[in-house]
Design a protein around this motif. Structure first.
Motif, PDB file in Angstrom:
ATOM      1  N   SER A 205       0.830  -1.208   0.000  1.00  0.00           N
ATOM      2  CA  SER A 205       0.000   0.000   0.000  1.00  0.00           C
ATOM      3  C   SER A 205       0.865   1.260   0.000  1.00  0.00           C
ATOM      4  N   HIS A 206       1.904   1.260   0.838  1.00  0.00           N
ATOM      5  CA  HIS A 206       2.801   2.413   0.904  1.00  0.00           C
ATOM      6  C   HIS A 206       3.497   2.634  -0.431  1.00  0.00           C
ATOM      7  N   TRP A 207       3.938   1.545  -1.042  1.00  0.00           N
ATOM      8  CA  TRP A 207       4.630   1.633  -2.331  1.00  0.00           C
ATOM      9  C   TRP A 207       3.688   2.179  -3.413  1.00  0.00           C
ATOM     10  N   LEU A 208       2.461   1.685  -3.441  1.00  0.00           N
ATOM     11  CA  LEU A 208       1.492   2.173  -4.426  1.00  0.00           C
ATOM     12  C   LEU A 208       1.170   3.648  -4.213  1.00  0.00           C
ATOM     13  N   ASN A 209       0.999   4.048  -2.952  1.00  0.00           N
ATOM     14  CA  ASN A 209       0.682   5.448  -2.658  1.00  0.00           C
ATOM     15  C   ASN A 209       1.826   6.374  -3.065  1.00  0.00           C
ATOM     16  N   CYS A 210       3.050   5.949  -2.846  1.00  0.00           N
ATOM     17  CA  CYS A 210       4.192   6.757  -3.272  1.00  0.00           C
ATOM     18  C   CYS A 210       4.222   6.904  -4.788  1.00  0.00           C
ATOM     19  N   SER A 211       3.848   5.850  -5.497  1.00  0.00           N
ATOM     20  CA  SER A 211       3.882   5.899  -6.955  1.00  0.00           C
ATOM     21  C   SER A 211       2.761   6.746  -7.535  1.00  0.00           C
ATOM     22  N   ARG A 212       1.669   6.930  -6.759  1.00  0.00           N
ATOM     23  CA  ARG A 212       0.561   7.745  -7.249  1.00  0.00           C
ATOM     24  C   ARG A 212       0.900   9.237  -7.222  1.00  0.00           C
ATOM     25  N   GLU A 213       1.816   9.647  -6.356  1.00  0.00           N
ATOM     26  CA  GLU A 213       2.169  11.054  -6.230  1.00  0.00           C
ATOM     27  C   GLU A 213       3.100  11.465  -7.363  1.00  0.00           C
ATOM     28  N   GLU A 214       2.874  12.681  -7.855  1.00  0.00           N
ATOM     29  CA  GLU A 214       3.718  13.167  -8.952  1.00  0.00           C
ATOM     30  C   GLU A 214       5.160  13.338  -8.500  1.00  0.00           C
ATOM     31  N   HIS A 215       5.335  13.863  -7.290  1.00  0.00           N
ATOM     32  CA  HIS A 215       6.666  13.995  -6.700  1.00  0.00           C
ATOM     33  C   HIS A 215       6.709  13.117  -5.464  1.00  0.00           C
ATOM     34  N   SER A 216       7.745  12.332  -5.354  1.00  0.00           N
ATOM     35  CA  SER A 216       7.825  11.387  -4.229  1.00  0.00           C
ATOM     36  C   SER A 216       7.805  12.137  -2.912  1.00  0.00           C
ATOM     37  N   PRO A 217       6.795  11.901  -2.068  1.00  0.00           N
ATOM     38  CA  PRO A 217       6.745  12.575  -0.770  1.00  0.00           C
ATOM     39  C   PRO A 217       7.789  12.013   0.184  1.00  0.00           C
ATOM     40  N   ARG A 218       7.930  12.695   1.317  1.00  0.00           N
ATOM     41  CA  ARG A 218       8.883  12.256   2.320  1.00  0.00           C
ATOM     42  C   ARG A 218       8.495  10.870   2.831  1.00  0.00           C
ATOM     43  N   GLY A 219       9.476  10.037   3.003  1.00  0.00           N
ATOM     44  CA  GLY A 219       9.227   8.691   3.500  1.00  0.00           C
ATOM     45  C   GLY A 219       9.157   7.645   2.411  1.00  0.00           C
ATOM     46  N   CYS A 220       9.166   8.069   1.128  1.00  0.00           N
ATOM     47  CA  CYS A 220       9.089   7.097   0.034  1.00  0.00           C
ATOM     48  C   CYS A 220      10.461   6.564  -0.361  1.00  0.00           C
ATOM     49  N   GLY A 221      11.507   7.328  -0.045  1.00  0.00           N
ATOM     50  CA  GLY A 221      12.847   6.862  -0.348  1.00  0.00           C
ATOM     51  C   GLY A 221      13.117   6.825  -1.841  1.00  0.00           C
ATOM     52  N   ASP A 222      14.103   6.035  -2.213  1.00  0.00           N
ATOM     53  CA  ASP A 222      14.531   5.944  -3.622  1.00  0.00           C
ATOM     54  C   ASP A 222      13.992   4.692  -4.307  1.00  0.00           C
ATOM     55  N   ARG A 223      12.980   4.100  -3.710  1.00  0.00           N
ATOM     56  CA  ARG A 223      12.426   2.879  -4.305  1.00  0.00           C
ATOM     57  C   ARG A 223      11.893   3.163  -5.705  1.00  0.00           C
ATOM     58  N   GLN A 224      12.044   2.172  -6.596  1.00  0.00           N
ATOM     59  CA  GLN A 224      11.577   2.319  -7.978  1.00  0.00           C
ATOM     60  C   GLN A 224      10.067   2.573  -8.000  1.00  0.00           C
ATOM     61  N   ARG A 225       9.687   3.574  -8.759  1.00  0.00           N
ATOM     62  CA  ARG A 225       8.273   3.937  -8.827  1.00  0.00           C
ATOM     63  C   ARG A 225       7.502   2.943  -9.688  1.00  0.00           C
ATOM     64  N   LEU A 226       6.281   2.656  -9.263  1.00  0.00           N
ATOM     65  CA  LEU A 226       5.370   1.801 -10.023  1.00  0.00           C
ATOM     66  C   LEU A 226       4.536   2.656 -10.961  1.00  0.00           C
ATOM     67  N   PRO A 227       3.870   2.051 -11.943  1.00  0.00           N
ATOM     68  CA  PRO A 227       2.899   2.819 -12.726  1.00  0.00           C
ATOM     69  C   PRO A 227       1.841   3.433 -11.804  1.00  0.00           C
ATOM     70  N   ALA A 228       1.311   4.573 -12.193  1.00  0.00           N
ATOM     71  CA  ALA A 228       0.399   5.316 -11.311  1.00  0.00           C
ATOM     72  C   ALA A 228      -1.017   4.767 -11.304  1.00  0.00           C
ATOM     73  N   SER A 229      -1.311   3.715 -12.044  1.00  0.00           N
ATOM     74  CA  SER A 229      -2.677   3.206 -12.139  1.00  0.00           C
ATOM     75  C   SER A 229      -3.077   2.467 -10.870  1.00  0.00           C
ATOM     76  N   ALA A 230      -4.375   2.526 -10.544  1.00  0.00           N
ATOM     77  CA  ALA A 230      -4.898   1.788  -9.391  1.00  0.00           C
ATOM     78  C   ALA A 230      -4.751   0.289  -9.655  1.00  0.00           C
ATOM     79  N   PRO A 231      -4.459  -0.487  -8.620  1.00  0.00           N
ATOM     80  CA  PRO A 231      -4.166  -1.913  -8.828  1.00  0.00           C
ATOM     81  C   PRO A 231      -5.414  -2.757  -9.057  1.00  0.00           C
ATOM     82  N   ILE A 232      -5.171  -3.957  -9.551  1.00  0.00           N
ATOM     83  CA  ILE A 232      -6.198  -4.998  -9.665  1.00  0.00           C
ATOM     84  C   ILE A 232      -5.868  -6.062  -8.632  1.00  0.00           C
ATOM     85  N   LEU A 233      -6.825  -6.371  -7.762  1.00  0.00           N
ATOM     86  CA  LEU A 233      -6.630  -7.360  -6.699  1.00  0.00           C
ATOM     87  C   LEU A 233      -7.048  -8.739  -7.182  1.00  0.00           C
TER      88      LEU A 233
END
Length: 398
Positions: free
Chosen positions: A220-248
């Protein structure tokens, strides 16, 4: 004397020729019926299925220039194959069901050419208690039935694969993950998929359950970081995912009271629709369902377990599709879901497999016809035909 012997020999030869020709015709007819019911019928039925088309949004493109189409992922979703094991599986039942699923799956993959196939749990019937030897045999038979190259195949665990919460342990989970890719989050063509181990979402704080929830919170944290245009604090340098909402993708459905609002020819039977679902057994609990929707904010959920079809709208318009069982042991009319998916949109269609009652009816009709063909030359059924002819003549003369 000699002429009478020659006549008798000729009559015997003619009788043998007639019987041989009759046997040849019967053999050809039996082979034709078998070929149709066990092979060709899958092509005739699945050939009618086609991939759903995505709607083109109005105003696509700018200044009259057409917008470049998004890449479309073609995915098949099936559930509850329940390959029989060593304890409850009679060899004839096992042979029949596995042949049906093999022909259906191989025909669908050959005709429809999906890029990925997802199986939504309960792949095996006895994984919850099978010995290492029985498990290895079941896995070998699975790969024979569902051989899939070059198509990718991914699966989530069901209660029959690793046991219900009170049976589940780390050994069974690791055994399952050794066969199937344990990756919980992956992206393909800009589409995020979350593979949920719903059996572990009991919500009672057990060790396995706590690890499963912690893993989902991390996703959830990883997806939320990827949804933001600019990585907010706490997201680190992790590779960004596509910004689309996931399929469960999961085995247990989210919480619903029953199947009363489900419709369609593959929905639950009328006598089962109003039976209340038991939380943590038939469906996930209400609390865990809310957590999944809140944490992951999906746009689509696909689940299995009930063996029947259903579509449910959860809060914020999130659609959940319960996929019916793929096995004729559980349904007379199995089916699977076909999805055309892009990062921002999706379209689903259902593909039905041959109905078992129609196959059995075909066999019965063919057997009756073959019996008549066999008996007519013997004269055993000639009397009814002569009687019918006399009745018809009588009506014509009146």
């Amino acid at each position: 004397m000699a002429s009478s012997q020659l006549g008798a020999r000729g009559q015997c030869l003619r009788l043998l020729k007639t019987r041989g020709f009759l046997l040849l015709k019967l053999s050809a007819a039996i082979l034709a019926v078998l070929l149709f019911c066990e092979f060709l019928i899958y092509y005739l039925v699945i050939f009618r299925c086609s991939w759903p088309e995505l709607k083109t949004p109005e105003g696509a493109g700018t200044l009259g220039a057409p917008k470049a189409p998004e890449p479309v992922l073609r995915a098949m979703f099936l559930a509850d194959t329940h390959l029989l094991g060593a304890v409850r599986g009679h060899w004839l039942d096992k042979l029949r069901r596995e042949w049906q699923m093999e022909r259906a799956f191989q025909t669908a993959v050959w005709l429809l050419q999906p890029e990925v196939v997802f199986i939504l749990g309960d792949i095996f019937d006895e994984g919850k208690w099978s010995s290492p030897e029985a498990w290895a045999d079941d896995v070998g038979r699975f790969w024979k039935v569902f051989r899939h190259r070059p198509v990718q195949l991914r699966a989530v665990a069901g209660n029959h694969d690793i046991g219900f919460h009170y049976q589940m342990d780390t050994y069974r989970i690791k055994r399952f993950e050794k066969v199937f890719n344990p990756e919980r989050l992956f992206s393909w063509k800009g589409i995020n998929f979350v593979m949920v181990n719903s059996v572990a979402l009991e919500g009672d704080g057990c060790d396995i359950c706590s690890r499963a929830e912690a893993e989902l919170l991390e996703i959830s944290h990883w997806l939320n970081c990827s949804r933001e245009e600019h990585s907010p604090r706490g997201c680190g340098d992790r590779q960004r995912l596509p910004a689309s909402a996931p399929i469960l993708l999961q085995h247990f459905p989210l919480y619903r009271r029953n199947d009363a609002n489900c419709s369609g020819e593959d929905a639950a039977p009328p006598d089962e629709k109003y039976t209340p679902f038991k939380e943590r057994y038939d469906v996930l609990s209400w609390e865990v369902s809310r957590k999944l929707l809140w944490w992951l904010r999906p746009r689509l959920i696909l689940s299995g377990h009930t063996h029947s079809a259903c579509e449910v709208q959860h809060r914020a318009g999130v659609l959940e599709v319960s996929v019916p069982s793929f096995s004729w042991r559980n349904r007379n009319n199995p089916s699977f879901i076909m999805g055309s998916i892009t990062p921002m949109d999706y379209a689903l269609a259902k593909c039905y497999l041959p109905r078992e009652d129609m196959v059995l009816t075909t066999y019965c009709v063919a057997a009756g016809c073959l019996m008549l063909i066999t008996l007519i030359p013997t004269g055993l059924v000639s009397a009814p035909f002569h009687f019918g002819q006399r009745v018809l003549r009588k009506f014509k003369t009146m």
